[in-house]
Write a protein that holds these residues in place. Structure first.
Motif, PDB file in Angstrom:
ATOM      1  N   SER A  57       0.820  -1.219   0.000  1.00  0.00           N
ATOM      2  CA  SER A  57       0.000   0.000   0.000  1.00  0.00           C
ATOM      3  C   SER A  57       0.852   1.267   0.000  1.00  0.00           C
ATOM      4  O   SER A  57       0.376   2.346  -0.388  1.00  0.00           O
ATOM      5  N   MET A  58       2.127   1.162   0.434  1.00  0.00           N
ATOM      6  CA  MET A  58       2.995   2.335   0.491  1.00  0.00           C
ATOM      7  C   MET A  58       3.691   2.622  -0.843  1.00  0.00           C
ATOM      8  O   MET A  58       4.358   3.644  -0.996  1.00  0.00           O
ATOM      9  N   VAL A  59       3.554   1.703  -1.798  1.00  0.00           N
ATOM     10  CA  VAL A  59       4.173   1.920  -3.112  1.00  0.00           C
ATOM     11  C   VAL A  59       3.537   3.115  -3.821  1.00  0.00           C
ATOM     12  O   VAL A  59       4.229   3.938  -4.450  1.00  0.00           O
ATOM     13  N   GLY A  60       2.213   3.244  -3.716  1.00  0.00           N
ATOM     14  CA  GLY A  60       1.505   4.347  -4.379  1.00  0.00           C
ATOM     15  C   GLY A  60       2.007   5.712  -3.937  1.00  0.00           C
ATOM     16  O   GLY A  60       2.384   6.549  -4.783  1.00  0.00           O
ATOM     17  N   PRO A  61       2.037   6.012  -2.616  1.00  0.00           N
ATOM     18  CA  PRO A  61       2.574   7.314  -2.181  1.00  0.00           C
ATOM     19  C   PRO A  61       4.018   7.552  -2.627  1.00  0.00           C
ATOM     20  O   PRO A  61       4.393   8.674  -2.973  1.00  0.00           O
ATOM     21  N   ARG A  62       4.836   6.470  -2.626  1.00  0.00           N
ATOM     22  CA  ARG A  62       6.228   6.620  -3.040  1.00  0.00           C
ATOM     23  C   ARG A  62       6.319   6.971  -4.519  1.00  0.00           C
ATOM     24  O   ARG A  62       7.093   7.864  -4.931  1.00  0.00           O
ATOM     25  N   LEU A  63       5.515   6.335  -5.347  1.00  0.00           N
ATOM     26  CA  LEU A  63       5.514   6.627  -6.787  1.00  0.00           C
ATOM     27  C   LEU A  63       5.007   8.039  -7.065  1.00  0.00           C
ATOM     28  O   LEU A  63       5.582   8.776  -7.883  1.00  0.00           O
ATOM     29  N   LEU A  64       3.931   8.435  -6.347  1.00  0.00           N
ATOM     30  CA  LEU A  64       3.386   9.776  -6.554  1.00  0.00           C
ATOM     31  C   LEU A  64       4.371  10.845  -6.091  1.00  0.00           C
ATOM     32  O   LEU A  64       4.549  11.886  -6.750  1.00  0.00           O
ATOM     33  N   GLY A  65       5.043  10.577  -4.976  1.00  0.00           N
ATOM     34  CA  GLY A  65       6.057  11.523  -4.514  1.00  0.00           C
ATOM     35  C   GLY A  65       7.191  11.662  -5.519  1.00  0.00           C
ATOM     36  O   GLY A  65       7.725  12.769  -5.742  1.00  0.00           O
ATOM     37  N   GLY A  66       7.579  10.529  -6.121  1.00  0.00           N
ATOM     38  CA  GLY A  66       8.634  10.592  -7.150  1.00  0.00           C
ATOM     39  C   GLY A  66       8.215  11.410  -8.348  1.00  0.00           C
ATOM     40  O   GLY A  66       9.018  12.179  -8.914  1.00  0.00           O
ATOM     41  N   ARG A 292      12.940  25.926   3.344  1.00  0.00           N
ATOM     42  CA  ARG A 292      14.303  26.124   3.813  1.00  0.00           C
ATOM     43  C   ARG A 292      15.283  25.162   3.136  1.00  0.00           C
ATOM     44  O   ARG A 292      16.462  25.154   3.441  1.00  0.00           O
ATOM     45  N   GLY A 293      14.766  24.298   2.278  1.00  0.00           N
ATOM     46  CA  GLY A 293      15.628  23.394   1.549  1.00  0.00           C
ATOM     47  C   GLY A 293      16.051  22.164   2.322  1.00  0.00           C
ATOM     48  O   GLY A 293      16.994  21.468   1.923  1.00  0.00           O
ATOM     49  N   TRP A 294      15.378  21.902   3.418  1.00  0.00           N
ATOM     50  CA  TRP A 294      15.726  20.731   4.227  1.00  0.00           C
ATOM     51  C   TRP A 294      15.052  19.460   3.716  1.00  0.00           C
ATOM     52  O   TRP A 294      15.368  18.369   4.162  1.00  0.00           O
ATOM     53  N   MET A 295      14.096  19.649   2.817  1.00  0.00           N
ATOM     54  CA  MET A 295      13.317  18.506   2.347  1.00  0.00           C
ATOM     55  C   MET A 295      12.855  18.804   0.935  1.00  0.00           C
ATOM     56  O   MET A 295      12.570  19.966   0.585  1.00  0.00           O
ATOM     57  N   SER A 296      12.770  17.768   0.111  1.00  0.00           N
ATOM     58  CA  SER A 296      12.285  17.961  -1.253  1.00  0.00           C
ATOM     59  C   SER A 296      10.761  17.933  -1.268  1.00  0.00           C
ATOM     60  O   SER A 296      10.117  17.395  -0.360  1.00  0.00           O
ATOM     61  N   ILE A 297      10.203  18.531  -2.305  1.00  0.00           N
ATOM     62  CA  ILE A 297       8.749  18.541  -2.452  1.00  0.00           C
ATOM     63  C   ILE A 297       8.198  17.131  -2.627  1.00  0.00           C
ATOM     64  O   ILE A 297       7.089  16.814  -2.196  1.00  0.00           O
ATOM     65  N   GLY A 298       8.999  16.262  -3.247  1.00  0.00           N
ATOM     66  CA  GLY A 298       8.565  14.879  -3.428  1.00  0.00           C
ATOM     67  C   GLY A 298       8.460  14.142  -2.100  1.00  0.00           C
ATOM     68  O   GLY A 298       7.515  13.386  -1.859  1.00  0.00           O
ATOM     69  N   ASP A 299       9.460  14.370  -1.202  1.00  0.00           N
ATOM     70  CA  ASP A 299       9.411  13.737   0.114  1.00  0.00           C
ATOM     71  C   ASP A 299       8.219  14.248   0.927  1.00  0.00           C
ATOM     72  O   ASP A 299       7.582  13.503   1.671  1.00  0.00           O
ATOM     73  N   LEU A 300       7.923  15.563   0.777  1.00  0.00           N
ATOM     74  CA  LEU A 300       6.763  16.111   1.480  1.00  0.00           C
ATOM     75  C   LEU A 300       5.481  15.463   0.985  1.00  0.00           C
ATOM     76  O   LEU A 300       4.592  15.132   1.784  1.00  0.00           O
ATOM     77  N   THR A 301       5.385  15.285  -0.328  1.00  0.00           N
ATOM     78  CA  THR A 301       4.186  14.656  -0.890  1.00  0.00           C
ATOM     79  C   THR A 301       4.031  13.223  -0.360  1.00  0.00           C
ATOM     80  O   THR A 301       2.953  12.817   0.081  1.00  0.00           O
ATOM     81  N   THR A 302       5.142  12.483  -0.411  1.00  0.00           N
ATOM     82  CA  THR A 302       5.099  11.105   0.086  1.00  0.00           C
ATOM     83  C   THR A 302       4.749  11.086   1.575  1.00  0.00           C
ATOM     84  O   THR A 302       3.915  10.302   2.029  1.00  0.00           O
ATOM     85  N   GLY A 303       5.381  11.957   2.362  1.00  0.00           N
ATOM     86  CA  GLY A 303       5.130  12.003   3.804  1.00  0.00           C
ATOM     87  C   GLY A 303       3.700  12.391   4.119  1.00  0.00           C
ATOM     88  O   GLY A 303       3.083  11.843   5.040  1.00  0.00           O
ATOM     89  N   ALA A 304       3.153  13.353   3.383  1.00  0.00           N
ATOM     90  CA  ALA A 304       1.775  13.772   3.623  1.00  0.00           C
ATOM     91  C   ALA A 304       0.805  12.630   3.345  1.00  0.00           C
ATOM     92  O   ALA A 304      -0.162  12.413   4.091  1.00  0.00           O
TER      93      ALA A 304
END
Length: 593
Positions: A57-66, A292-304
């Motif tokens: 189930s976590m593959v989807g968020p990871r792909l969308l974040g990418g 602040r550049g501490w995190m990429s937008i893709g990681d934020l999307t996946t994390g959210a």
């Protein structure tokens, strides 16, 4: 938090409407561990299958974040086809394994529920008969019906679902922390609210649910006793009193129902606020980290997306944990029978003969109030002993002690020199049997009812037993003979016929010592006299202790014991006691007037 207070204590209402114990937390935990050990293989497979489903189930968020990350970096070749194919495979794997989780969880729950029912039944049947007699019908009935019903949903779904939710939450938090560590800290923002709210609820819920269960047991006991003793209630004009008592019990029960409902009405909004805090804190903290550049937008999307996925397993845990609060009370009531002392049974204790003795026996149903006082007597093999005396003198109690149903508080009751209190119940029943005025016809065929006494008896033996108690006449007249269905839903037998079946079981069991506690009380005097003569032929050579108000039974006995005030005041034959002109002679004269 201020709200509805728990129902006020009412001294008229017992805190626990039961004479059987409720299991302690230690007993409950030990039983749960035992259940898990029995089904550890199935439980392990369930966890592995569930972990696979969660990871898929976590593959989807990871792909969308990418994809979001690629877009933010200006990538033009997004490999949409490959992404969709991977997502489709992950979705298929998730669907298959989620189905397996549900199926295996349901099967595991049903197996554990079946074990629970069987364990309770086996343990209850194995309890000393005296314990079951004192327990009453209301408490036993509420345990094997209401408590099992309440546990059914928990065992089928709550236990598997709770385990699934814990694994699900752990994997999501791990994935969230690995993807974007700051977002893992963001989830902790909602933790204080969730902990405080749940702690407030779970400090109050267990005792409230226990009181609710005890209240329902009290309602069940009150209604059952009123129905069972309906004629007595009418005869003594106790209807209004019984109705008032039932209404009181119902009010107390519904008050606890309202209180537990109020507890849930506080908990659920707290949970909803926690969900909102999780999503909001992840977005705000994640947004600051991205700027602040501490995190990429893709990681934020996946994390959210992963944090949003936490809502379902956390809700699953809280929902089923709440269900387990109710189930825990029912489970404690069911496993409570394990805490009843079975007595110091010793397989090595074997009767060395057939003589029954009571030596300075004291016994009481309540502490500090004895029914029998220093009773001593000897019943040689083959003796017919009659216990007579006024109602409430202790005759039936003494009979149950001699039959090994109860154990004396002090003193000893022995059979062939072996103490009955130390003998296994199965061995006692092989030598001594009790037949009282209470009887039961089990649902099933007439043959099945008789085979309870001797499982492998032939039909000829069954007919001989029925003939011995003068029941073969009406039994042979049945359309299907021994195959006739009797009991609830089958042929309705008269009280006299039901008692004849009970006596026929006694003939088949063939013990050498019998305790007959008004065994023919439901028959009219002529039929009772005829049946006792038939039994006299069958029971020739056996030791018989007969308890009866009909003094013709005493007249035929070898020895008569007069019981008054919990003591044996006279002992001798009929002629000797009449000649002594004491209490027995007075009873005999009044019975013939």
């Amino acid at each position: 938090m201020i709200g509805v207070a728990p129902p006020a204590y009412d001294p008229a209402a017992p805190e626990s409407a039961t004479t059987l114990p409720v299991g302690t937390p230690t007993t409950v935990r030990a039983y749960v561990r035992e259940l898990l050990r029995r089904h550890r293989a199935a439980f392990t497979v369930l966890m592995v299958v569930n972990a696979t489903a969660v990871i898929a189930s976590m593959v989807g968020p990871r792909l969308l974040g990418g994809l979001v990350e690629d877009l933010s970096e200006g990538e033009r070749d997004l490999h949409i086809g490959r992404t969709v194919a991977l997502f489709a495979v992950a979705l298929l794997v998730q669907t298959v394994f989620v189905r397996m989780v549900r199926m295996r969880g349901a099967v595991l729950g049903e197996r554990m529920l079946a074990d629970l029912r069987e364990d309770f039944l086996v343990r209850s049947v194995g309890l000393p008969p005296g314990v079951l007699e004192r327990a009453g019908t209301g408490d036993l009935l509420s345990r094997i019906t209401t408590d099992v019903d309440r546990l059914a949903n928990a065992m089928r779904e709550a236990v598997p679902q709770l385990a699934i939710g814990v694994v699900w939450t752990g994997l999501l938090l791990g994935a969230l922390t690995l993807t974007a560590p700051p977002l893992g800290l963001a989830v902790l923002v909602a933790l204080p609210v969730l902990v405080v709210g749940c702690r407030w609820y779970y400090r109050r819920a267990p005792s409230a649910y226990r009181s609710e269960a005890a209240g329902y047991a009290a309602v069940s006991a009150s209604l059952t006793e009123s129905v069972d003793a309906g004629r007595t209630v009418e005869a003594h004009r106790l209807g209004e009193r019984r109705i008032a008592q039932s209404e009181l019990r119902i009010r107390q029960w519904t008050a606890w129902e309202r209180y537990t409902l109020w507890l849930r009405s506080v908990l659920f909004p707290v949970i909803n606020v926690s969900y909102t805090l999780i999503t909001g804190s992840v977005l705000m903290i994640g947004g600051v980290c991205v700027m602040r550049g501490w995190m990429s937008i893709g990681d934020l999307t996946t994390g959210a997306l992963l944090s949003q996925m936490l809502v379902e397993p956390i809700g699953l845990i809280l929902r089923w944990y709440d269900e387990l609060q109710v189930a825990q009370v029912s489970l404690a009531r069911l496993v409570g029978v394990r805490e009843i002392e079975e007595g110091p049974a010793d397989e090595g204790v074997v009767p060395g003969g057939r003589e029954v003795r009571a030596d300075e026996v004291r016994f009481g149903y309540h502490e500090g109030s004895d029914v029998l006082h220093e009773v001593s007597m000897r019943v040689p093999p083959g003796t017919r002993l009659a216990l007579v005396g006024p109602s409430g003198a202790g005759k039936s109690t003494l009979g149950r002690l001699l039959a090994g149903i109860y154990s004396p508080r002090t003193g000893r009751v022995t059979l062939g020199g072996a103490e009955l209190a130390r003998m296994p119940a199965e061995r006692i029943r092989a030598h001594v049997a009790l037949v009282n005025q209470e009887h039961h016809v089990f649902v099933g065929s007439l043959r099945d009812n008789l085979l309870l006494a001797r499982a492998f008896a032939e039909d000829a033996e069954l007919w001989a037993a029925l003939g011995a108690v003068d029941a073969d006449g009406w039994a042979r007249a049945l359309d299907e003979g021994l195959d006739t269905e009797v009991g609830s839903g089958g042929l309705a037998l008269t009280p006299a016929q039901a008692q004849q079946i009970a006596l026929a079981r006694l003939v088949l069991a063939d013990p050498h010592t019998l305790v007959l506690d008004e065994a023919t009380s439901l028959l009219d005097p002529r039929a009772a006299r005829h049946l006792e003569r038939s039994l006299g032929r069958v029971l020739e050579g056996r030791t018989v202790v007969a308890i009866a108000h009909r003094l013709h039974t005493a007249h035929d006995a070898d020895v008569i014991a007069v019981v008054e005030g919990g003591r044996i005041t006279e002992l001798g034959s009929h002629d000797e006691l009449v000649e002594a002109d004491g209490a027995y002679a007075a009873l005999w004269r009044s019975w013939h007037q």
